[in-house]
Design a protein around this motif. Structure first.
Motif, short mmCIF file in Angstrom:
data_model
loop_
_atom_site.label_atom_id
_atom_site.label_comp_id
_atom_site.label_asym_id
_atom_site.label_seq_id
_atom_site.Cartn_x
_atom_site.Cartn_y
_atom_site.Cartn_z
N ALA A 186 0.79 -1.24 0.00
CA ALA A 186 0.00 0.00 0.00
C ALA A 186 0.82 1.29 0.00
O ALA A 186 0.26 2.36 0.18
N ASP A 187 2.13 1.19 -0.19
CA ASP A 187 2.94 2.41 -0.24
C ASP A 187 2.41 3.33 -1.35
O ASP A 187 2.28 2.90 -2.50
N PRO A 188 2.07 4.59 -1.03
CA PRO A 188 1.46 5.46 -2.05
C PRO A 188 2.33 5.65 -3.30
O PRO A 188 1.83 5.64 -4.42
N GLY A 189 3.65 5.79 -3.10
CA GLY A 189 4.55 5.95 -4.25
C GLY A 189 4.58 4.71 -5.13
O GLY A 189 4.60 4.80 -6.36
N LEU A 190 4.55 3.55 -4.47
CA LEU A 190 4.58 2.29 -5.22
C LEU A 190 3.31 2.16 -6.08
O LEU A 190 3.37 1.69 -7.22
N LEU A 191 2.18 2.59 -5.53
CA LEU A 191 0.92 2.49 -6.27
C LEU A 191 0.78 3.56 -7.34
O LEU A 191 0.00 3.41 -8.27
N ALA A 192 1.58 4.65 -7.21
CA ALA A 192 1.53 5.71 -8.23
C ALA A 192 2.37 5.33 -9.44
O ALA A 192 1.98 5.56 -10.58
N ASP A 193 3.55 4.73 -9.19
CA ASP A 193 4.45 4.32 -10.27
C ASP A 193 5.52 3.43 -9.64
O ASP A 193 6.52 3.92 -9.12
N PRO A 194 5.31 2.11 -9.65
CA PRO A 194 6.15 1.22 -8.84
C PRO A 194 7.65 1.36 -9.07
O PRO A 194 8.41 1.50 -8.13
N HIS A 195 8.07 1.33 -10.33
CA HIS A 195 9.52 1.30 -10.56
C HIS A 195 10.17 2.66 -10.34
O HIS A 195 11.36 2.73 -10.00
N ALA A 196 9.40 3.75 -10.48
CA ALA A 196 9.92 5.07 -10.11
C ALA A 196 10.14 5.11 -8.59
O ALA A 196 11.15 5.62 -8.10
N ARG A 197 9.20 4.56 -7.84
CA ARG A 197 9.33 4.51 -6.37
C ARG A 197 10.50 3.62 -5.97
O ARG A 197 11.23 3.92 -5.01
N ILE A 198 10.71 2.52 -6.68
CA ILE A 198 11.80 1.60 -6.35
C ILE A 198 13.16 2.28 -6.60
O ILE A 198 14.09 2.15 -5.79
N LEU A 199 13.27 3.06 -7.67
CA LEU A 199 14.50 3.83 -7.92
C LEU A 199 14.73 4.82 -6.78
O LEU A 199 15.87 5.03 -6.34
N ASP A 200 13.64 5.41 -6.28
CA ASP A 200 13.72 6.34 -5.15
C ASP A 200 14.17 5.61 -3.87
O ASP A 200 15.00 6.11 -3.11
N LEU A 201 13.62 4.41 -3.64
CA LEU A 201 14.02 3.60 -2.47
C LEU A 201 15.52 3.34 -2.48
O LEU A 201 16.19 3.43 -1.44
N LEU A 202 16.06 3.00 -3.65
CA LEU A 202 17.49 2.70 -3.76
C LEU A 202 18.35 3.92 -3.39
O LEU A 202 19.48 3.77 -2.93
N LYS A 203 17.80 5.11 -3.57
CA LYS A 203 18.54 6.34 -3.23
C LYS A 203 18.33 6.75 -1.77
O LYS A 203 19.22 7.32 -1.16
N THR A 204 17.14 6.48 -1.22
CA THR A 204 16.79 7.06 0.09
C THR A 204 16.77 6.06 1.24
O THR A 204 16.86 6.47 2.40
N ALA A 205 16.68 4.78 0.97
CA ALA A 205 16.58 3.78 2.04
C ALA A 205 17.92 3.05 2.20
O ALA A 205 18.71 2.98 1.25
N PRO A 206 18.20 2.47 3.38
CA PRO A 206 19.39 1.64 3.54
C PRO A 206 19.34 0.44 2.58
O PRO A 206 18.23 0.02 2.18
N PRO A 207 20.51 -0.13 2.20
CA PRO A 207 20.54 -1.27 1.26
C PRO A 207 19.66 -2.44 1.71
O PRO A 207 19.03 -3.12 0.91
N VAL A 208 19.65 -2.66 3.03
CA VAL A 208 18.72 -3.62 3.65
C VAL A 208 18.09 -2.89 4.82
O VAL A 208 18.80 -2.37 5.68
N PHE A 209 16.76 -2.77 4.85
CA PHE A 209 16.11 -2.03 5.93
C PHE A 209 15.02 -2.86 6.58
O PHE A 209 14.57 -3.87 6.03
#
Length: 417
Positions: free
Chosen positions: A28-51
């Protein structure tokens, strides 16, 4: 699905440091539901490698290619046996006589060496030779589905092509009645949506899947045909003939895998093509490039998120994990990791060393990858050969869904008639 509610937050375990907590809901992550792979690229920049995320029952998410690769291959630490084998055997043995069997999607819920024992017989059923023999019938069905919408100048692609193509192919392969397609799809959808939120209910849902197939499974034992269920009855597992329990275990695995995953890959790739008109033109001019194009689509829009349970204290990309912790292998992020794939967000037909892990890696690598590749390549070839340039319908935005298979609920395409 566009306004799904976040799942309740689970308490943070003592061994999880604050620095590794990142609030992310795979359903249910709002970014994932708006555009999954755009959100995933954002995760790779903003989240720890394993969180660690408090959502979906609380658990770890592995983003980087290196972390996913390591965890996928180390089955002793990162296990697929969510219920330990001895506990499952004791549970099944404790059932009263005549109680319905609790099917398990074997071998995906086993670790080696048990996993190998059950996977080996299936290799023949999904061998490249067996799948190659299906190519003409897959092409014929794809052509029929596309021709049925061609004159309209528009379609909702998921319901008209992406769902019926792989699902009908799979039902025919298994030998299940096509007229029950909507019922089967509904069962699988409910199961996939509830994996994180209702793990106990999983057994009931798997029983429901087995029950939906049982008449056909029993019939094929006495009246074999040219289908997978008949082939499975002829297999031996560890030197012993297949039992009804074996058949139901294999059946629920194939049912879930065959009726959900490939259609999502098709939807994501068609959206990618609809957004990249120069690529469409290039592939129309040089159809022989479609096989390579399909591989880069699989990398760019990887869609499966397998689960593991931690069996012994471990450290993955600096994250210390304890037995019982859950881990999501976020393969869509692994295939967008810039350390492994330079400029990961660009679709590059000439990308070198495109060793994506869309089908996983290690002992649990997807058994149906040969079939998926054939279906995807044939679909691209037929869409490009039978339709003029197609685009996204600006009046009807794409609707996505998250979960263990990321994909598209509705994709509206338009073309000139």
């Amino acid at each position: 699905m566009a306004h799904a509610t976040l799942s309740p937050a689970a308490p943070q375990p003592a061994h999880v440091p604050d620095a590794l907590v990142y609030d992310f809901d795979v359903h249910a992550d709002p970014g994932l539901l708006a555009d999954p792979h755009a959100r995933i690229l954002d995760l790779l920049k903003t989240a720890p490698p394993v969180f660690w995320t408090p959502r979906n029952g609380g658990g770890w998410v592995a983003l980087t290619h290196a972390a996913n690769y390591e965890a996928s291959r180390d089955t002793e630490t990162y296990s697929s046996e969510f219920v330990p084998a001895d506990k499952m055997k004791a549970l099944l043995a404790s059932l009263p006589p005549g109680a319905p069997h609790i099917p398990q999607p074997i071998p995906i819920t086993l670790d080696p060496p048990e996993h190998t024992k059950y996977r080996q017989p299936l290799q023949k059923v999904f061998s490249p030779k067996t799948i190659a023999a299906l190519k003409d019938s897959i092409r014929e069905l794809a052509g029929e589905l596309i021709d049925a919408i061609k004159a309209d100048g528009q379609c909702e692609f998921m319901s008209t092509v992406a769902e019926p193509l792989p699902v009908q192919v799979f039902l025919k392969m298994l030998g299940l009645p096509l007229e029950r397609l909507p019922e089967y799809r509904q069962i699988v959808k409910e199961h996939m949506e509830a994996i994180d939120t209702d793990r106990e209910g999983s057994m009931r849902r798997l029983q429901r899947i087995a029950a939906a197939m049982r008449d056909t499974v029993l019939d094929r034992k006495d009246n074999p045909r040219d289908d997978i269920i008949s082939m499975l009855w002829k297999l031996e597992v560890d030197g012993q003939p297949s039992t009804l329990a074996d058949m139901e275990n294999y059946g629920v695995l194939l049912f879930i895998a065959g009726l959900d995953t490939v259609m999502n890959g098709m939807g994501l790739a068609m959206r990618g093509l609809a957004l990249d008109l120069p690529l469409q033109a290039k592939l129309r001019a040089e159809p022989k490039l479609v096989a390579e194009a399909a591989e880069e689509m699989l990398r760019r829009y990887t869609f499966t998120v397998p689960m593991r349970v931690i069996k012994k204290p471990a450290e993955l990309a600096g994250a210390k994990m304890m037995p019982g912790d859950m881990l999501k292998l976020f393969l869509p992020a692994a295939d967008l990791d810039a350390k492994e794939f330079p400029q990961p967000d660009s679709y590059d037909l000439d990308r070198e060393n495109n060793v994506h892990i869309a089908f996983g890696v290690g002992p649990h690598r997807c058994l149906g990858s040969h079939l998926a590749r054939v279906e995807l390549q044939v679909l691209y070839e037929e869409m490009l050969a039978r339709l003029p340039e197609f685009r996204l319908d600006p009046a009807k935005p794409t609707v996505f869904h998250g979960g263990h298979v990321i994909g598209i609920e509705s994709l509206n395409l338009v073309w000139d008639v």
